[in-house]
Design a protein around this motif. Sequence first.
Motif, mmCIF file in Angstrom:
data_model
loop_
_atom_site.group_PDB
_atom_site.id
_atom_site.type_symbol
_atom_site.label_atom_id
_atom_site.label_comp_id
_atom_site.label_asym_id
_atom_site.label_seq_id
_atom_site.Cartn_x
_atom_site.Cartn_y
_atom_site.Cartn_z
ATOM 1 N N ARG A 21 4.225 6.719 -5.323
ATOM 2 C CA ARG A 21 5.196 6.933 -4.366
ATOM 3 C C ARG A 21 6.473 7.737 -4.603
ATOM 4 O O ARG A 21 6.774 8.796 -3.945
ATOM 5 C CB ARG A 21 5.969 5.520 -4.047
ATOM 6 N N ARG A 22 6.705 8.032 -6.104
ATOM 7 C CA ARG A 22 7.623 8.645 -6.635
ATOM 8 C C ARG A 22 7.266 10.095 -6.944
ATOM 9 O O ARG A 22 7.959 11.237 -6.525
ATOM 10 C CB ARG A 22 8.260 8.360 -8.108
ATOM 11 N N VAL A 23 5.853 10.361 -7.215
ATOM 12 C CA VAL A 23 5.134 11.648 -7.541
ATOM 13 C C VAL A 23 4.579 12.374 -6.623
ATOM 14 O O VAL A 23 4.747 13.277 -5.750
ATOM 15 C CB VAL A 23 4.352 11.708 -8.700
ATOM 16 N N TRP A 24 3.478 11.461 -5.861
ATOM 17 C CA TRP A 24 2.452 12.268 -4.791
ATOM 18 C C TRP A 24 3.174 12.041 -3.605
ATOM 19 O O TRP A 24 2.920 13.246 -2.602
ATOM 20 C CB TRP A 24 1.067 11.468 -4.580
ATOM 21 N N LEU A 25 3.993 11.022 -3.135
ATOM 22 C CA LEU A 25 4.416 10.860 -1.892
ATOM 23 C C LEU A 25 6.007 11.134 -1.692
ATOM 24 O O LEU A 25 6.578 10.814 -0.931
ATOM 25 C CB LEU A 25 4.256 9.365 -1.409
ATOM 26 N N ALA A 26 6.744 11.502 -2.620
ATOM 27 C CA ALA A 26 8.138 11.880 -2.894
ATOM 28 C C ALA A 26 8.672 12.693 -1.680
ATOM 29 O O ALA A 26 9.608 12.356 -1.116
ATOM 30 C CB ALA A 26 8.346 12.593 -4.163
ATOM 31 N N CYS A 52 0.940 -1.028 -0.033
ATOM 32 C CA CYS A 52 -0.113 -0.105 0.031
ATOM 33 C C CYS A 52 0.917 1.162 0.007
ATOM 34 O O CYS A 52 1.670 1.314 0.912
ATOM 35 C CB CYS A 52 -0.932 0.094 1.226
ATOM 36 N N PRO A 53 0.527 2.096 -1.025
ATOM 37 C CA PRO A 53 1.650 3.241 -0.927
ATOM 38 C C PRO A 53 1.301 4.395 -0.010
ATOM 39 O O PRO A 53 2.180 5.013 0.421
ATOM 40 C CB PRO A 53 1.021 3.888 -2.492
ATOM 41 N N ASN A 54 0.165 4.129 0.979
ATOM 42 C CA ASN A 54 -0.240 4.989 1.942
ATOM 43 C C ASN A 54 0.466 4.703 3.165
ATOM 44 O O ASN A 54 1.051 5.416 3.806
ATOM 45 C CB ASN A 54 -1.587 5.253 2.085
ATOM 46 N N CYS A 55 0.289 3.518 3.545
ATOM 47 C CA CYS A 55 0.807 3.071 4.971
ATOM 48 C C CYS A 55 1.821 2.083 5.004
ATOM 49 O O CYS A 55 2.445 1.722 6.031
ATOM 50 C CB CYS A 55 -0.381 2.292 5.756
ATOM 51 N N GLY A 56 2.076 1.251 3.694
ATOM 52 C CA GLY A 56 3.338 0.403 3.933
ATOM 53 C C GLY A 56 2.950 -0.891 3.903
ATOM 54 O O GLY A 56 3.517 -2.029 4.097
ATOM 55 N N THR A 57 1.529 -1.211 4.164
ATOM 56 C CA THR A 57 0.996 -2.572 4.544
ATOM 57 C C THR A 57 1.185 -3.412 3.147
ATOM 58 O O THR A 57 1.140 -3.066 2.154
ATOM 59 C CB THR A 57 -0.617 -2.591 4.804
ATOM 60 N N TYR A 58 1.897 -4.731 3.534
ATOM 61 C CA TYR A 58 2.050 -5.581 2.480
ATOM 62 C C TYR A 58 1.193 -6.832 2.137
ATOM 63 O O TYR A 58 0.431 -7.075 3.304
ATOM 64 C CB TYR A 58 3.266 -6.267 2.707
ATOM 65 N N SER A 59 0.734 -7.088 1.109
ATOM 66 C CA SER A 59 -0.246 -8.226 0.937
ATOM 67 C C SER A 59 0.206 -9.095 -0.212
ATOM 68 O O SER A 59 0.479 -8.704 -1.265
ATOM 69 C CB SER A 59 -1.662 -7.663 0.535
ATOM 70 N N LYS A 60 0.705 -10.409 0.035
ATOM 71 C CA LYS A 60 1.230 -11.050 -1.009
ATOM 72 C C LYS A 60 0.295 -11.560 -1.926
ATOM 73 O O LYS A 60 0.718 -11.738 -3.103
ATOM 74 C CB LYS A 60 1.764 -12.535 -0.287
ATOM 75 N N TYR A 61 -1.037 -11.417 -1.666
ATOM 76 C CA TYR A 61 -1.950 -11.513 -2.888
ATOM 77 C C TYR A 61 -2.435 -10.255 -3.573
ATOM 78 O O TYR A 61 -3.292 -10.324 -4.565
ATOM 79 C CB TYR A 61 -3.252 -12.283 -2.261
ATOM 80 N N GLY A 62 -2.170 -9.165 -3.196
ATOM 81 C CA GLY A 62 -2.494 -7.758 -3.791
ATOM 82 C C GLY A 62 -3.873 -7.418 -2.986
ATOM 83 O O GLY A 62 -4.263 -8.057 -2.253
ATOM 84 N N PHE A 63 -4.082 -5.932 -3.225
ATOM 85 C CA PHE A 63 -5.133 -5.508 -2.397
ATOM 86 C C PHE A 63 -6.534 -5.458 -3.312
ATOM 87 O O PHE A 63 -6.244 -5.813 -4.821
ATOM 88 C CB PHE A 63 -4.828 -4.031 -2.260
#
Length: 104
Positions: A90-95, A28-39
């Motif tokens: 992550r590169r543009v909005w959250l840089a 997740c680009p906002n909180c960093g939560t990882y999901s091995k199957y995707g969101f």
Amino acid sequence: LNNQNSPRAIPPEAAIKKLARSPPNLTCPNCGTYSKYGFTTICIKYHTFVCNACKSSHQAVSHRCKSLTMSSWDHGEVLALQTKGNDYARRVWLAYAPEVGVGR
């Protein structure tokens, strides 16, 4: 002629599911939560795959979110997610945002 790499080579719903499982979109680009199957949720404003907690935050500020499986998708949306997605966010909005977990 349908090129296998073309967004129109497979149905939009199948293409979206494939994008959800690509490595950059598993975090997740906002909180960093990882999901091995995707969101299962996409924030339409930022073209990102987000966790359920961040989906609620986006919706609280009136950002439109769509379900991976319960929504209809078109080829334009697939193309937008292919060219943007979580890495782009992550590169543009959250840089310039603090790294996830910093400042807590």
